[in-house]
Design a protein around this motif. Structure first.
Motif, PDB file in Angstrom:
ATOM      1  N   GLU A 171       0.836  -1.203   0.000  1.00  0.00           N
ATOM      2  CA  GLU A 171       0.000   0.000   0.000  1.00  0.00           C
ATOM      3  C   GLU A 171       0.870   1.252   0.000  1.00  0.00           C
ATOM      4  N   LEU A 172       1.924   1.211   0.795  1.00  0.00           N
ATOM      5  CA  LEU A 172       2.822   2.367   0.879  1.00  0.00           C
ATOM      6  C   LEU A 172       3.511   2.601  -0.465  1.00  0.00           C
ATOM      7  N   LYS A 173       4.011   1.535  -1.082  1.00  0.00           N
ATOM      8  CA  LYS A 173       4.690   1.674  -2.376  1.00  0.00           C
ATOM      9  C   LYS A 173       3.736   2.219  -3.444  1.00  0.00           C
ATOM     10  N   ALA A 174       2.460   1.859  -3.312  1.00  0.00           N
ATOM     11  CA  ALA A 174       1.471   2.288  -4.303  1.00  0.00           C
ATOM     12  C   ALA A 174       0.955   3.703  -4.034  1.00  0.00           C
ATOM     13  N   HIS A 175       1.306   4.257  -2.899  1.00  0.00           N
ATOM     14  CA  HIS A 175       0.847   5.606  -2.549  1.00  0.00           C
ATOM     15  C   HIS A 175       1.385   6.600  -3.587  1.00  0.00           C
ATOM     16  N   PRO A 176       0.554   7.467  -4.101  1.00  0.00           N
ATOM     17  CA  PRO A 176       1.014   8.398  -5.158  1.00  0.00           C
ATOM     18  C   PRO A 176       2.152   9.318  -4.709  1.00  0.00           C
ATOM     19  N   MET A 177       2.321   9.476  -3.397  1.00  0.00           N
ATOM     20  CA  MET A 177       3.373  10.367  -2.905  1.00  0.00           C
ATOM     21  C   MET A 177       4.676   9.625  -2.587  1.00  0.00           C
ATOM     22  N   PHE A 178       4.702   8.310  -2.769  1.00  0.00           N
ATOM     23  CA  PHE A 178       5.864   7.517  -2.331  1.00  0.00           C
ATOM     24  C   PHE A 178       7.161   7.969  -3.012  1.00  0.00           C
ATOM     25  N   VAL A 179       7.211   7.897  -4.332  1.00  0.00           N
ATOM     26  CA  VAL A 179       8.422   8.306  -5.055  1.00  0.00           C
ATOM     27  C   VAL A 179       8.621   9.820  -5.002  1.00  0.00           C
ATOM     28  N   PRO A 180       7.564  10.633  -5.190  1.00  0.00           N
ATOM     29  CA  PRO A 180       7.765  12.084  -5.076  1.00  0.00           C
ATOM     30  C   PRO A 180       8.314  12.512  -3.711  1.00  0.00           C
ATOM     31  N   TYR A 181       7.878  11.846  -2.643  1.00  0.00           N
ATOM     32  CA  TYR A 181       8.367  12.173  -1.298  1.00  0.00           C
ATOM     33  C   TYR A 181       9.877  11.959  -1.216  1.00  0.00           C
ATOM     34  N   LEU A 182      10.335  10.823  -1.726  1.00  0.00           N
ATOM     35  CA  LEU A 182      11.771  10.550  -1.711  1.00  0.00           C
ATOM     36  C   LEU A 182      12.528  11.537  -2.606  1.00  0.00           C
ATOM     37  N   GLN A 183      11.931  11.876  -3.739  1.00  0.00           N
ATOM     38  CA  GLN A 183      12.595  12.795  -4.664  1.00  0.00           C
ATOM     39  C   GLN A 183      12.718  14.200  -4.093  1.00  0.00           C
ATOM     40  N   GLU A 184      11.655  14.669  -3.471  1.00  0.00           N
ATOM     41  CA  GLU A 184      11.601  16.073  -3.068  1.00  0.00           C
ATOM     42  C   GLU A 184      11.991  16.329  -1.621  1.00  0.00           C
ATOM     43  N   MET A 185      11.796  15.345  -0.743  1.00  0.00           N
ATOM     44  CA  MET A 185      11.998  15.599   0.685  1.00  0.00           C
ATOM     45  C   MET A 185      13.214  14.881   1.260  1.00  0.00           C
ATOM     46  N   SER A 186      13.848  14.024   0.466  1.00  0.00           N
ATOM     47  CA  SER A 186      15.003  13.276   0.979  1.00  0.00           C
ATOM     48  C   SER A 186      16.251  13.622   0.170  1.00  0.00           C
ATOM     49  N   THR A 187      17.311  12.897   0.452  1.00  0.00           N
ATOM     50  CA  THR A 187      18.590  13.126  -0.239  1.00  0.00           C
ATOM     51  C   THR A 187      18.766  12.219  -1.454  1.00  0.00           C
ATOM     52  N   LEU A 188      17.698  11.531  -1.874  1.00  0.00           N
ATOM     53  CA  LEU A 188      17.794  10.551  -2.957  1.00  0.00           C
ATOM     54  C   LEU A 188      18.476  11.107  -4.206  1.00  0.00           C
TER      55      LEU A 188
END
Length: 849
Positions: A642-659
């Protein structure tokens, strides 16, 4: 009593020494860093108090500037933050060195999991014969990878080694000088390291740590378990090597690089032999013996420095045997044990030092096979042929291809690399290269394509002296593993190949990518079950299966405490060899010096032997226990999916983390994602930057997410007592719980409290936070602990000290990320600050393997 004693030793030798040497460190006059050490405690207090009050990193940093400095311009403030980052990086090195220096005092030969402990236990239980029998057919292998979870420049590595020795000897003068050197030595690579740079960096450990530590451990095993009629085999402890051979997603690893790394491995071990022999000749100065050893010394020197001169393992041993004969017959066997030890090293390390593996992705192989097929069989009617028909056509073809037949660089280079295998085996011995690992193995064709590439390159069937190793790493791959191997074992061509390889099959399991794909609990359980099924099918076909685990360092990458994990494997899983990958912080924190390496090799070795020799009902799962773990794993997987499918999952890592910044750190040669530039997809993410980004956020999501929900559902169903019983009676499940708790212990959500108010990501942040709180609450209830890692007080203390050291660094990093979003026009300098802060956090991340 033992824990109390160790706690006191840790307090005296680690905590107190850090306070003492850190005060010395704080007063050193680094270039433009005067008074940084005095300001740092204020930033720590501002951070700690600020997060307790739910302040944002921006508010904390601004408060620090206002209350403790008179700086006004943005440039001045940024300069100070950069200097603080550099300072904290060096504090991490100081603490590492102090902790490593205390290792001997905190561990003893009598500890659980040591060779001596194994011997005494076997003696007491009358199982010495069984232990010796297992030792005849068992080995441990660690495989070094270049995965960038920690990458100090070589100059810094050498300072760390010298600093540790100075601390062990309490040499304040040397410590002072080394700290000054540390302050002036760059921690950052100006350019991205090449694969050869990475290989040479790890070869430093081979030469200066493992040659001695493995030699000493082998000698200890011989003395402890050896008898007149029992002799250890030299392959009981082995090393593997990926830098320069692992081309999966790394376009910079070429056939020429692989050849060069093989050459450097050979040169490195010959240099070890040459240096060792130099010391040996100081004792063995007798007539006849001296001349033979001098001749061997000359030959080794020529083999190291003369391009066309080669010497084999057999030739080296022949010289040693000749010297030994003279020593026995003419000199009363004086110092014979020194000659024995030298010969044992040659048998262990050969002329290869470590086995260089080749690895490539199955999808790349398929494109290469397609290109070769189209080149050989230009028939439009064949365009609809299946992949199976293509590899069968290549295997049965009398045609051969050459690299220069193709323009595509990946095709040319792959074919050249396959041709080079023979050359490497001739120079380094067959042990120098004998495995071809295939990432993302989901089908039979993924294995057979590699054999087809050897065949079409001109290899006769009996000349393919390579073990083809499928790597099952996704949930789909693990599900398919049994069917794939059954089909392979039934293919006549593959049967013949396996027969030539001694009916031995290596199978690799990807813990890192498995955890990224399925979450911690699901991945570990699926790998456990896959091993059971693969063990059963190998037994059915008379195959000796060897599992090779691609375990990362921290639990979030499928790692955790290795001895506990392997000691918990039941009898339903083949236990012929214990083999795993290590990298980054695992190398330095677990195998980084002679004492640590020897001790942790012992832990792995005894874990494997104990499984077969000693009865323990907690290792074998009942059907009821299996059903319960399966239930928990599925519930956990549903929540994680469910978490992986969340629409914000990848954007969150892209915008809010050091990814986005991992690829810019110049700590590894490999790109941080598979595939070309473009839209970021979850499946293209590398496990290391993926997990590392969660770690930098202090959220460590892959290490616990879904576990709490699974426990809560069973508790609501009135089944929590069943889970408690499982925890108390299954070593495997207990290990998973404790490793997950380790991830949570290194989690600090107050750092990102400010995100819960974010319009775009606030709801997603709260989803993560709720699962963390739920997981922590229920795991404490399950274990009966009052605090996380309660059973590991020393590691808990170490983690807490490290977290305290890097808290100001985390504040700076989050502050910089906030400024990038707030002021995109001035993002370049803040991006640089994010990248610089990555290093200290990465290098501080130990206590994980």
């Amino acid at each position: 009593m033992i824990n109390d004693k160790k706690n006191e030793i840790f307090r005296q030798l680690v905590e107190n020494k850090f306070q003492i040497y850190n005060s010395l460190f704080m007063s050193l006059p680094y270039d433009k860093m005067t008074n940084i050490g005095m300001l740092l405690p204020f930033l720590y207090e501002e951070s700690k108090d600020g997060y307790d009050k739910a302040l944002s990193p921006e508010e904390i940093i601004n408060s620090f500037f206002k209350n403790h400095t008179d700086l006004e311009s943005e440039d001045q403030k940024l300069e100070l933050l950069f200097k603080i980052v550099q300072y904290i990086e060096r504090q991490v090195v100081l603490f590492d060195s102090i902790e490593d220096a205390a290792f001997q005092k905190l561990h003893s030969d009598a500890d659980s999991g040591t060779v001596l402990n194994l011997y005494e236990r076997a003696l007491q239980d009358h199982r010495l014969t069984d232990v010796r029998k297992k030792l005849k057919d068992f080995s441990v292998k660690i495989v070094f990878t270049a995965h960038p979870t920690q990458f100090y420049p070589n100059a810094v590595q050498r300072i760390i080694h010298d600093l540790r020795d100075a601390i062990q000897n309490d040499s304040v003068t040397n410590i002072d000088v080394l700290l000054q050197q540390l302050g002036k030595t760059p921690f950052v690579n100006k350019e991205r390291p090449t694969p050869l740079d990475e290989a040479m960096s790890i070869m430093y450990y081979l030469r200066y740590v493992y040659y001695q530590s493995i030699g000493d451990l082998y000698k200890k095993l011989k003395e402890t378990f050896g008898t007149d009629d029992f002799h250890l085999h030299p392959d009981i402890i082995k090393l593997g090597f990926w830098p320069g051979g692992d081309r999966d997603g790394n376009p910079f690893v070429t056939a020429d690089v692989t050849l060069e790394v093989a050459k450097e491995l050979r040169s490195s071990i010959l240099k070890c032999y040459y240096g060792h022999l130099k010391n040996l000749r100081r004792r063995l100065s007798f007539r006849g013996v001296s001349e033979v050893l001098e001749d061997l010394s000359h030959q080794l020197y020529q083999a190291i420095f003369q391009k066309d001169f080669e010497i084999s393992e057999t030739e080296i041993i022949a010289k040693i045997d000749q010297a030994e004969y003279i020593l026995i017959t003419e000199h009363q066997s004086l110092f014979r044990e020194l000659l024995d030890d030298y010969r044992d090293r040659v048998k262990i390390f050969g002329t290869h030092f470590a086995t260089l593996d080749i690895r490539q992705d199955s999808r790349v192989h398929q494109k290469i096979v397609d290109s070769i097929y189209n080149h050989l069989f230009k028939n439009e009617e064949d365009s609809e042929l299946s992949n199976q028909q293509k590899f069968e056509s290549l295997l049965n073809s009398d045609n051969h291809v050459k690299p220069d037949d193709f323009e595509d660089e990946i095709v040319k280079d792959t074919l050249q690399n396959i041709l080079n295998v023979t050359k490497i085996q001739q120079q380094n011995g067959e042990r120098g290269m004998h495995r071809y690992i295939i990432s993302n193995s989901d089908e039979v064709k993924d294995v057979m394509n590699v054999l087809a590439l050897f065949k079409i390159s001109g290899y006769q069937n009996d000349a393919i002296k390579m073990d083809i190793v499928p790597l099952f790493e996704t949930m789909e791959g693990l599900d398919n593993a049994e069917a794939v191997m059954r089909a392979l074992y039934q293919l006549p061509f593959y049967q013949a190949h396996l027969n030539m390889r001694g009916n031995q099959q290596y199978i690799m399991l990807g813990f890192s990518d498995g955890t990224k794909d399925g979450g911690y609990l699901k991945a570990n359980w699926e790998i456990y079950r896959a091993k059971e099924r693969l063990t059963a099918i190998a037994k059915e076909f008379g195959i000796k299966v060897i599992f090779f685990d691609g375990r990362g360092g921290p639990p979030a990458r499928g790692g955790g405490k290795t001895h506990d994990f392997y000691a918990s494997q039941g009898k339903t899983i083949a236990n012929n060899e214990l083999e795993l990958t290590i990298q980054g912080q695992t190398i330095t924190s677990v195998f980084g010096n002679k004492d640590q390496a020897k001790y942790n090799f012992e832990q792995l070795l005894t874990a494997g032997i104990e499984n077969d020799v000693f009865e323990n009902s907690k290792k074998d799962l009942t059907e009821k226990e299996r059903h319960l773990i399966d239930n928990l794993a599925e519930l956990s997987f549903e929540k994680y999916s469910e978490l992986k499918a969340h629409p914000m999952f990848v954007p969150y890592l892209q915008e809010m983390s050091t990814l986005e910044y991992y690829g810019k750190t110049n700590i590894g040669s490999r790109p941080s994602k598979r595939g070309a530039d473009g839209e970021l997809k979850f499946e293209d993410l590398r496990a290391i930057p993926f997990v590392g980004s969660w770690s930098q956020l202090k959220q460590n999501v892959p290490g616990f997410y879904g576990f709490g929900t699974a426990l809560k559902i069973l508790k609501d169903e009135g089944r929590f007592d069943e889970v408690k019983f499982l925890y108390q009676h299954s070593d495997f499940f207990k290990t998973l719980v404790l490793n997950s708790m380790m991830s949570m212990n290194k989690t600090y959500f107050p750092l990102t409290y400010y995100m819960k108010e974010n319009k775009k990501f606030g709801e997603f942040w709260n989803v993560l936070f709720d699962e963390f709180n739920l997981s922590k609450e229920l795991m404490l209830e399950l274990t009966g602990f009052k605090v996380l890692m309660q059973e590991e007080p020393l590691n808990r203390k170490s983690v807490l000290i490290r977290e305290k050291i890097v808290l100001p660094l985390l504040s700076i990093q989050q502050y910089a990320l906030m400024q990038i979003q707030k002021n995109p026009d001035n993002k370049a300098v803040y991006e640089k600050l994010v990248i610089r802060s990555l290093f200290g956090n990465i290098n501080a991340s130990r206590n994980s393997a």
